[in-house]
Design a protein around this motif. Structure first.
Motif, mmCIF file in Angstrom:
data_model
loop_
_atom_site.group_PDB
_atom_site.id
_atom_site.type_symbol
_atom_site.label_atom_id
_atom_site.label_comp_id
_atom_site.label_asym_id
_atom_site.label_seq_id
_atom_site.Cartn_x
_atom_site.Cartn_y
_atom_site.Cartn_z
ATOM 1 N N SER A 41 0.855 -1.189 0.000
ATOM 2 C CA SER A 41 0.000 0.000 0.000
ATOM 3 C C SER A 41 0.891 1.238 0.000
ATOM 4 O O SER A 41 1.633 1.481 0.949
ATOM 5 N N HIS A 64 1.563 5.238 0.039
ATOM 6 C CA HIS A 64 0.908 6.410 0.629
ATOM 7 C C HIS A 64 1.785 7.647 0.494
ATOM 8 O O HIS A 64 3.008 7.579 0.648
ATOM 9 N N SER A 104 -10.158 4.197 -9.239
ATOM 10 C CA SER A 104 -11.406 4.135 -8.480
ATOM 11 C C SER A 104 -12.552 4.905 -9.119
ATOM 12 O O SER A 104 -13.614 4.339 -9.409
ATOM 13 N N GLU A 151 -5.947 5.637 -6.561
ATOM 14 C CA GLU A 151 -6.949 6.346 -5.758
ATOM 15 C C GLU A 151 -7.682 5.355 -4.854
ATOM 16 O O GLU A 151 -8.908 5.343 -4.748
ATOM 17 N N ALA A 152 -6.920 4.497 -4.195
ATOM 18 C CA ALA A 152 -7.499 3.397 -3.428
ATOM 19 C C ALA A 152 -8.392 3.869 -2.294
ATOM 20 O O ALA A 152 -9.340 3.175 -1.910
ATOM 21 N N GLU A 153 -8.106 5.048 -1.742
ATOM 22 C CA GLU A 153 -8.924 5.539 -0.630
ATOM 23 C C GLU A 153 -10.349 5.862 -1.065
ATOM 24 O O GLU A 153 -11.258 5.987 -0.220
ATOM 25 N N LYS A 154 -10.580 5.982 -2.386
ATOM 26 C CA LYS A 154 -11.912 6.305 -2.895
ATOM 27 C C LYS A 154 -12.702 5.073 -3.327
ATOM 28 O O LYS A 154 -13.834 5.183 -3.780
ATOM 29 N N SER A 201 -2.485 5.535 -2.818
ATOM 30 C CA SER A 201 -3.400 6.420 -2.112
ATOM 31 C C SER A 201 -2.700 7.683 -1.625
ATOM 32 O O SER A 201 -1.530 7.650 -1.241
ATOM 33 N N ASN A 225 -12.726 6.931 4.125
ATOM 34 C CA ASN A 225 -11.756 6.184 3.320
ATOM 35 C C ASN A 225 -12.070 4.699 3.422
ATOM 36 O O ASN A 225 -12.623 4.219 4.414
#
Length: 370
Positions: free
Chosen positions: A138, A140, A173, A210-213, A246, A289
């Protein structure tokens, strides 16, 4: 294609094909392949087996020439008209290569932690004869710090065609999963695409930008592909790599980098142990998130949280240098400084970190083109 170029290309193709036929051997005295009738016109035609053998030999030769001519014709059609080109067979799996580490050292600037973690995690995973689960990383950090760059570089080292490989799937995303009301349909499609790719390629790479979305249920839907292998299913997904990119956690990472700078300490002194705990805490906050609402964290399915630090002025200059070199353009230190000064730096007091990272640097050098 222009009208004048088509006859020229057609003539080139025909000439090459005629050369192929002309240089194949086994031609008659007039430059044409002997047909079976020519054998029967000689005195040995009635010779029985000998004439028949010659006939079969010529027939076999003509068949070989025809097959070879067809192969070259297909090659010419592909090269001249870009049609009928069959994609080369893709290597399913890559062996660990020191090239990844060398490229990261030379092209990824200001990211000592990301270099160390990615190289150690990926090479260790590829060297493992039988991993217990898929590798899940992941990434960041702020935009422009190198997350997508590393993902592309990893794809290019694992596969001949990089991101275009049939073994790589990229999901963005808000582009691929824009509407929450269709989340059940997205879940079914996503699981199907991952399963099909894993069946096609022993070594697969999945990138989620855009994994948080992402809707949290999408992350939970693909948990089985990232969990420990239970040997109940027919598809073995342990050789897969999942990358989640993300901006989440960027503020925490930047605060740590700023604190080190204010304390007069080099950013290279920031350790994973010091930063990862703070990063995990931010990811667990009940905000909007996907990580906080999914079960990825509590079930420890993410193997490494990879922090990308904010970039400073001299890092932006290095990015500008790379952009000039990529275009084969000369550069001066003054030009690199001018590109760096075009960027916005924060915080307001220190103006230490590029707010855009190195994003848009390659576009900025257009100002220096003649």
């Amino acid at each position: 294609m222009g009208q004048g170029r088509l006859p020229a290309r057609l003539g080139l193709a025909c000439c090459l094909l005629l050369l192929l036929l002309g240089g194949s051997g086994g031609l008659g005295s007039r430059g044409m392949p002997r047909g079976p009738w020519e054998e029967e016109q000689g005195p040995v035609a009635e010779g029985g087996p000998w004439g028949r053998a010659r006939y079969e030999a010529v027939k076999k030769h003509l068949g070989a020439v025809g097959a070879l001519s067809k192969q070259y014709w297909q090659y010419l059609v592909c090269k001249v008209w870009q049609e009928g080109c069959e994609e080369e067979e893709e290597e399913e799996e890559s062996s660990p290569s020191p090239g990844l580490e060398a490229d990261l050292n030379g092209q990824l600037h200001g990211q000592h932690l990301a270099k160390e973690v990615v190289v150690r995690a990926v090479q260790g995973f590829l060297q493992s004869p039988q991993p217990q689960k898929a590798l899940v990383l992941s990434f960041h950090g702020w935009s422009g710090t190198g997350k997508n760059f590393v993902a592309r570089m990893l794809a290019s080292h694992l596969y001949r065609h990089g991101l275009k490989s049939k073994c790589v799937r990229v999901f963005i995303s808000l582009f691929h999963f824009p509407y929450h009301k269709y989340v059940d349909s997205y879940k079914a499609q996503l699981k199907k695409q991952i399963s099909e790719t894993v069946q096609l390629c022993k070594q697969s790479l999945f990138i989620f930008d855009e994994a948080e979305k992402l809707h949290f249920s999408l992350l939970d839907a693909i948990k089985p592909f990232m969990a420990r292998y239970d040997n109940k299913g027919q598809v073995d997904y342990r050789r897969s790599i999942f990358l989640f990119l993300s901006n989440l956690g960027g503020n925490t990472i930047n605060e740590v980098a700023l604190d080190f700078w204010r304390a007069g300490r080099a950013r290279e002194e920031i350790s994973m142990e010091f930063l990862e705990q703070r990063l995990r805490l931010e990811l667990l906050e009940p905000a909007e998130n996907s990580y906080a609402h999914s079960h990825l964290l509590e079930e420890n399915l993410i193997d490494f949280f990879v922090p990308f630090l904010p970039l400073e002025y001299h890092h932006v200059k290095l990015c500008a240098r790379d952009a000039f070199l990529a275009r084969g353009l000369p550069y001066t230190e003054a030009a690199l400084d001018e590109v760096a000064r075009m960027m916005v730096f924060v915080p307001k007091e220190e103006k230490l970190f590029s707010a855009q990272g190195c994003k848009s640097v390659s576009q900025r050098i257009n100002y220096f083109l003649p």
